[in-house]
Write a protein that holds these residues in place. Structure first.
Motif, PDB file in Angstrom:
ATOM      1  N   PHE A 197       0.806  -1.222   0.000  1.00  0.00           N
ATOM      2  CA  PHE A 197       0.000   0.000   0.000  1.00  0.00           C
ATOM      3  C   PHE A 197       0.841   1.276   0.000  1.00  0.00           C
ATOM      4  N   ASP A 198       2.168   1.119  -0.043  1.00  0.00           N
ATOM      5  CA  ASP A 198       3.062   2.277  -0.137  1.00  0.00           C
ATOM      6  C   ASP A 198       3.090   2.725  -1.594  1.00  0.00           C
ATOM      7  N   ARG A 199       2.457   3.840  -1.867  1.00  0.00           N
ATOM      8  CA  ARG A 199       2.308   4.281  -3.253  1.00  0.00           C
ATOM      9  C   ARG A 199       3.386   5.272  -3.693  1.00  0.00           C
ATOM     10  N   ARG A 200       4.422   5.437  -2.922  1.00  0.00           N
ATOM     11  CA  ARG A 200       5.506   6.305  -3.363  1.00  0.00           C
ATOM     12  C   ARG A 200       6.143   5.729  -4.628  1.00  0.00           C
ATOM     13  N   PRO A 201       6.413   6.558  -5.629  1.00  0.00           N
ATOM     14  CA  PRO A 201       7.030   6.040  -6.855  1.00  0.00           C
ATOM     15  C   PRO A 201       8.494   5.687  -6.646  1.00  0.00           C
ATOM     16  N   TYR A 202       8.993   4.823  -7.532  1.00  0.00           N
ATOM     17  CA  TYR A 202      10.427   4.570  -7.597  1.00  0.00           C
ATOM     18  C   TYR A 202      11.045   5.697  -8.412  1.00  0.00           C
ATOM     19  N   VAL A 203      12.056   6.354  -7.845  1.00  0.00           N
ATOM     20  CA  VAL A 203      12.610   7.564  -8.450  1.00  0.00           C
ATOM     21  C   VAL A 203      14.127   7.467  -8.511  1.00  0.00           C
ATOM     22  N   GLU A 204      14.693   7.869  -9.647  1.00  0.00           N
ATOM     23  CA  GLU A 204      16.132   8.037  -9.791  1.00  0.00           C
ATOM     24  C   GLU A 204      16.420   9.527  -9.952  1.00  0.00           C
ATOM     25  N   THR A 205      17.377  10.006  -9.163  1.00  0.00           N
ATOM     26  CA  THR A 205      17.703  11.426  -9.131  1.00  0.00           C
ATOM     27  C   THR A 205      19.138  11.636  -9.592  1.00  0.00           C
ATOM     28  N   GLY A 206      19.360  12.686 -10.384  1.00  0.00           N
ATOM     29  CA  GLY A 206      20.702  13.009 -10.851  1.00  0.00           C
ATOM     30  C   GLY A 206      21.474  13.846  -9.856  1.00  0.00           C
ATOM     31  N   ALA A 207      22.736  14.052 -10.152  1.00  0.00           N
ATOM     32  CA  ALA A 207      23.599  14.849  -9.276  1.00  0.00           C
ATOM     33  C   ALA A 207      23.072  16.274  -9.130  1.00  0.00           C
TER      34      ALA A 207
END
Length: 271
Positions: A197-207
């Motif tokens: 139920f954790d709806r946080r998206p998977y995110v990749e962040t740049g420098a």
């Protein structure tokens, strides 16, 4: 996904909330940049003119989820390199393929061969399709668009808008149950590590702090609610089993996890 971009190298990855605009925009830039790498890795499995719904290898030729397409006008949303549309065109189906990423469409155009039918390719956001109301009889997407936008209901509403009354909308996504488990095809991927139920998206962040990639989780209930809100009727939910003898690993998909957990959900609906 482990994406990197030379001008903004990957600095961090995880599950977190990000502004909707940044998350939704990342899909286009990521697929533009990574189209060649993606197709080099998966192109032999997807083919250049084949209709594959999922890593389990379900083919439209066998499943027939779109129904009878005789005389139908068909739209592919989030087509990538448009392998599915090219397969349909080769069978005499009138089909149009759309994708938000020019890089994927350009790669698809390179698959066209003289003397073989080619589907028209249109660059477009799935949430703002450049077609008139009621233009199509069938619309579909195989792992396109829906996972990469924060407002999937907008994709469904656009699909409903461009479909004629009774038109069919079929789409495949990562099975929501998978989001509770590590994206690992080995036995390590069989132990739940997060809440379903954790709806946080998977995110990749740049420098730079910019969002390079975002993929959004929705529960089965969320998907159904979005469909109902857009005016669709759910006919069938297909959860493909992992085929015996299919030993290909694709990200978190593979025979170890596939023997115990569903990896794909295919929603068959109509307006």
């Amino acid at each position: 996904m482990n994406s990197t971009q030379p001008e903004d190298p990957l600095a961090d990855a995880g599950y977190r909330h990000v502004p909707d605009e940044a998350g939704g925009r990342a899909g286009r830039t990521w697929w533009d940049a990574n189209a060649p790498e993606y197709l080099a890795e998966h192109g032999d499995f997807l083919g250049t003119a084949d209709f594959c719904w999922c890593p389990e290898g379900v083919r439209e030729a066998d499943a027939g989820l779109l129904g009878d397409l005789t005389g139908a006008r068909v739209l592919e949303v989030g087509a990538g390199a448009a392998q599915c549309s090219r397969w349909l065109a080769a069978r005499g189906v009138e089909v149009v393929a759309t994708d938000v990423a020019h890089g994927m469409l350009a790669a698809g155009a390179a698959y066209d061969r003289p003397g073989h039918p080619a589907a028209p390719l249109v660059q477009a956001d799935a949430r703002a399709l450049p077609f008139a109301d009621g233009s199509f009889d069938v619309a579909f997407t195989a792992f396109g668009a829906i996972p990469f936008v924060p407002d999937a209901v907008s994709v469904h509403r656009e699909a409903a808008r461009v479909l004629r009354p009774g038109g069919r909308w079929v789409f495949s996504v990562t099975h929501p149950l998978r989001w509770a488990f590590p994206d690992d095809p080995s036995e390590h991927g069989l132990t739940a590590s997060r809440s379903y139920f954790d709806r946080r998206p998977y995110v990749e962040t740049g420098a730079s702090g910019s969002v390079l990639y975002a993929e959004y989780h929705r529960t089965l209930g969320d998907h159904v609610a979005d469909l109902v809100a857009a005016g669709f009727v759910l006919e069938r939910l297909v959860e493909p089993e992992w085929p015996e003898g299919h030993d290909r690993t694709w990200g978190g998909w593979g025979p170890v996890r596939g023997a115990l957990l569903p990896g794909t959900a295919i929603f068959v609906t109509h307006r």
